[in-house]
Motif scaffolding. Structure first.
Motif, mmCIF file in Angstrom:
data_model
loop_
_atom_site.group_PDB
_atom_site.id
_atom_site.type_symbol
_atom_site.label_atom_id
_atom_site.label_comp_id
_atom_site.label_asym_id
_atom_site.label_seq_id
_atom_site.Cartn_x
_atom_site.Cartn_y
_atom_site.Cartn_z
ATOM 1 N N PHE A 1 8.332 -6.847 -8.198
ATOM 2 C CA PHE A 1 7.000 -7.061 -8.780
ATOM 3 C C PHE A 1 7.064 -6.758 -10.267
ATOM 4 C CE2 PHE A 1 4.815 -7.406 -4.793
ATOM 5 C CZ PHE A 1 3.571 -7.943 -5.104
ATOM 6 N N SER A 2 6.381 -7.580 -11.057
ATOM 7 C CA SER A 2 6.267 -7.337 -12.505
ATOM 8 C C SER A 2 7.630 -7.132 -13.151
ATOM 9 C CB SER A 2 5.367 -6.126 -12.778
ATOM 10 O OG SER A 2 4.069 -6.358 -12.287
ATOM 11 N N ASP A 3 8.620 -7.919 -12.715
ATOM 12 C CA ASP A 3 9.985 -7.873 -13.249
ATOM 13 C C ASP A 3 10.686 -6.549 -13.006
ATOM 14 O OD1 ASP A 3 10.041 -10.489 -14.063
ATOM 15 O OD2 ASP A 3 9.499 -10.076 -16.141
ATOM 16 N N GLN A 4 10.197 -5.756 -12.080
ATOM 17 C CA GLN A 4 10.888 -4.540 -11.669
ATOM 18 C C GLN A 4 11.409 -4.707 -10.248
ATOM 19 O OE1 GLN A 4 8.057 -1.319 -12.177
ATOM 20 N NE2 GLN A 4 8.802 -0.907 -14.235
ATOM 21 N N ILE A 5 12.546 -4.074 -9.970
ATOM 22 C CA ILE A 5 13.180 -4.128 -8.655
ATOM 23 C C ILE A 5 13.127 -2.735 -8.044
ATOM 24 C CG2 ILE A 5 15.277 -4.695 -7.373
ATOM 25 C CD1 ILE A 5 16.123 -6.406 -9.816
ATOM 26 N N HIS A 6 12.548 -2.655 -6.856
ATOM 27 C CA HIS A 6 12.381 -1.366 -6.189
ATOM 28 C C HIS A 6 13.102 -1.352 -4.850
ATOM 29 C CE1 HIS A 6 9.119 -0.060 -8.929
ATOM 30 N NE2 HIS A 6 8.806 -1.349 -8.945
ATOM 31 N N ALA A 7 13.689 -0.226 -4.504
ATOM 32 C CA ALA A 7 14.236 -0.048 -3.163
ATOM 33 C C ALA A 7 13.079 0.119 -2.182
ATOM 34 C CB ALA A 7 15.138 1.182 -3.112
ATOM 35 N N ALA A 8 13.193 -0.526 -1.026
ATOM 36 C CA ALA A 8 12.090 -0.503 -0.059
ATOM 37 C C ALA A 8 11.740 0.912 0.372
ATOM 38 C CB ALA A 8 12.467 -1.349 1.160
ATOM 39 N N ARG A 9 12.727 1.791 0.461
ATOM 40 C CA ARG A 9 12.441 3.138 0.973
ATOM 41 C C ARG A 9 11.653 3.994 -0.013
ATOM 42 N NH1 ARG A 9 18.605 5.062 1.294
ATOM 43 N NH2 ARG A 9 18.788 2.845 1.689
ATOM 44 N N PHE A 10 11.600 3.598 -1.283
ATOM 45 C CA PHE A 10 10.910 4.398 -2.292
ATOM 46 C C PHE A 10 9.603 3.785 -2.791
ATOM 47 C CE2 PHE A 10 15.490 5.522 -3.362
ATOM 48 C CZ PHE A 10 15.460 6.698 -2.633
ATOM 49 N N VAL A 11 9.422 2.482 -2.638
ATOM 50 C CA VAL A 11 8.312 1.799 -3.303
ATOM 51 C C VAL A 11 6.978 2.149 -2.662
ATOM 52 C CG1 VAL A 11 8.335 -0.330 -1.923
ATOM 53 C CG2 VAL A 11 7.665 -0.419 -4.337
ATOM 54 N N ARG A 12 5.941 2.192 -3.492
ATOM 55 C CA ARG A 12 4.577 2.427 -3.015
ATOM 56 C C ARG A 12 3.614 1.580 -3.834
ATOM 57 N NH1 ARG A 12 3.070 8.267 -0.907
ATOM 58 N NH2 ARG A 12 1.096 7.193 -0.951
ATOM 59 N N LYS A 13 2.522 1.188 -3.202
ATOM 60 C CA LYS A 13 1.435 0.543 -3.929
ATOM 61 C C LYS A 13 0.532 1.648 -4.457
ATOM 62 C CE LYS A 13 -2.129 -3.025 -3.650
ATOM 63 N NZ LYS A 13 -2.829 -4.012 -2.799
ATOM 64 N N GLU A 14 0.405 1.731 -5.796
ATOM 65 C CA GLU A 14 -0.269 2.869 -6.409
ATOM 66 C C GLU A 14 -1.576 2.504 -7.093
ATOM 67 O OE1 GLU A 14 2.645 4.930 -8.890
ATOM 68 O OE2 GLU A 14 2.806 6.335 -7.212
ATOM 69 N N HIS A 15 -1.976 1.241 -7.009
ATOM 70 C CA HIS A 15 -3.231 0.836 -7.629
ATOM 71 C C HIS A 15 -3.832 -0.283 -6.796
ATOM 72 C CE1 HIS A 15 -6.154 -0.509 -10.658
ATOM 73 N NE2 HIS A 15 -5.934 0.635 -11.267
ATOM 74 N N THR A 16 -5.154 -0.317 -6.718
ATOM 75 C CA THR A 16 -5.799 -1.310 -5.859
ATOM 76 C C THR A 16 -5.744 -2.721 -6.420
ATOM 77 O OG1 THR A 16 -7.939 -0.812 -6.893
ATOM 78 C CG2 THR A 16 -7.375 0.379 -4.862
ATOM 79 N N THR A 17 -5.785 -2.884 -7.750
ATOM 80 C CA THR A 17 -5.913 -4.226 -8.328
ATOM 81 C C THR A 17 -4.963 -4.528 -9.476
ATOM 82 O OG1 THR A 17 -7.659 -3.418 -9.820
ATOM 83 C CG2 THR A 17 -8.361 -4.364 -7.697
ATOM 84 N N ALA A 18 -4.341 -3.555 -10.092
ATOM 85 C CA ALA A 18 -3.536 -3.788 -11.291
ATOM 86 C C ALA A 18 -2.284 -4.608 -10.972
ATOM 87 C CB ALA A 18 -3.124 -2.461 -11.916
ATOM 88 N N PRO A 19 -1.879 -5.531 -11.870
ATOM 89 C CA PRO A 19 -0.657 -6.313 -11.634
ATOM 90 C C PRO A 19 0.580 -5.433 -11.455
ATOM 91 C CG PRO A 19 -1.950 -7.294 -13.397
ATOM 92 C CD PRO A 19 -2.592 -5.982 -13.081
ATOM 93 N N GLY A 20 0.604 -4.298 -12.154
ATOM 94 C CA GLY A 20 1.729 -3.372 -12.022
ATOM 95 C C GLY A 20 1.475 -2.324 -10.960
ATOM 96 N N ALA A 21 0.939 -2.749 -9.816
ATOM 97 C CA ALA A 21 0.513 -1.794 -8.791
ATOM 98 C C ALA A 21 1.676 -1.106 -8.089
ATOM 99 C CB ALA A 21 -0.354 -2.503 -7.753
#
Length: 310
Positions: A137-157
């Motif tokens: 998301f947003s040109d960042q690559i996250h490992a599935a075990r660490f990623v979280r959705k931290e905002h309800t609406t922001a593109p960089g959630a």
């Protein structure tokens, strides 16, 4: 100007894979062969463990037939959970990239096309092989075990508060900076049903929701305070439940690990471990629930479950 359906009725999942790919500029310039399948048009909030298990089996079959990478698009509500479950179930070398959009196509600044392009670029990269499931998301690559959705609406959630992103997209290519330790996979197919409940500790909660959990569920996850603490009134009920079914405690904070030997008061991590509960370590409560649920459905015994969290 007449209002759109999205303005009058709310946004609903409607676009298929072909529609999504058609809206991505630059995709045709990539040296990749794309094949697409519409698996489901459920909202992310309505996806089930069985849906993800079926998807993992489909991915395994197509990898055996020669596919070298996969991109999964879905609603963002449950991406942190579905991606982690896919990571547990996907034992192949082909990367599985999960992405979506925080802004739907009918509003300015829709981010779906850019996220999809970045996901395809990551899936097509040899550097991504053996990395399991990743979230882009947003040109960042996250490992599935660490990623979280931290905002309800922001593109960089999406963020990885415990570890940070493991890479990023630059000039159309993924740059992977870190390699997560190998995941211990849960074998497919998932054999039978299981129910795991998630209970959150809160200030002043008397623990009434704990009553009878051992008779109604196959496992329990506690979203505990701090490094793994619960109210003193919860201690004896949890000990009794842990005699019946696995009980895991995770930190509700969203970053950091549960402790093991720091505090010794009633309801502390040392106390809970002594009473037979299992520490989730680095996993947040949502992912701890999925790890426990997957192992229960795979028929793993209590010792195996404890080892999985260790």
């Amino acid at each position: 100007m007449a209002p759109t359906d999205g303005e009058t009725q709310g946004v609903k999942p409607q676009l298929g894979a072909a529609d999504l790919l058609a809206g991505v500029p630059g995709l045709s310039d990539l040296d990749v062969t794309l094949r697409f399948t519409d698996v489901s048009k459920k909202p992310g909030a309505s996806l089930s463990v069985d849906d993800i298990a079926a998807l993992a089996q489909m991915i395994a079959q197509r990898e055996q037939n020669g596919a070298s990478g996969f991109v999964v698009t879905q609603g963002t509500d449950t991406i942190e959970e579905t991606a982690y479950l896919l990571d547990l179930l996907h034992a192949g070398q082909a990367p599985v990239i999960v992405t979506g959009a925080m802004r739907h196509p009918s509003i300015p600044g829709a981010d779906g096309p850019a996220n999809l392009l970045a996901a395809v670029q990551t899936a097509a990269s040899r550097a991504s092989r053996g990395m399991g499931c990743l979230v882009v998301f947003s040109d960042q690559i996250h490992a599935a075990r660490f990623v979280r959705k931290e905002h309800t609406t922001a593109p960089g959630a999406f963020a990885s508060p415990h570890a940070g992103p493991i890479g990023f997209i630059a000039e159309g290519a993924p740059r992977l900076l870190l390699t997560p330790s190998p995941q211990q996979h849960v074998p497919l197919p998932l054999l039978g049903p299981a129910r795991v409940v998630l209970i959150t500790a809160a200030l002043g909660d008397d623990g009434e929701l704990l009553q009878g959990l051992g008779d109604r569920f196959d496992g329990v996850v506690i979203a505990a305070f701090g490094a793994g603490h619960v109210p003193e009134t919860w201690v004896e009920p949890l000990e009794k439940i842990a005699e019946q079914i696995p009980v895991v405690f995770a930190s509700r904070t969203g970053a950091g690990s549960t402790a093991r030997n720091t505090y010794g008061f009633a309801g502390s991590e040392r106390d809970l471990l002594r009473r037979g509960l299992i520490a989730a370590g680095d996993l947040d409560p949502y992912k701890a629930r999925l790890l426990l649920l997957a192992h229960l459905r795979a028929g793993t015994d209590r010792n195996g479950i404890t080892a999985a969290f260790a």
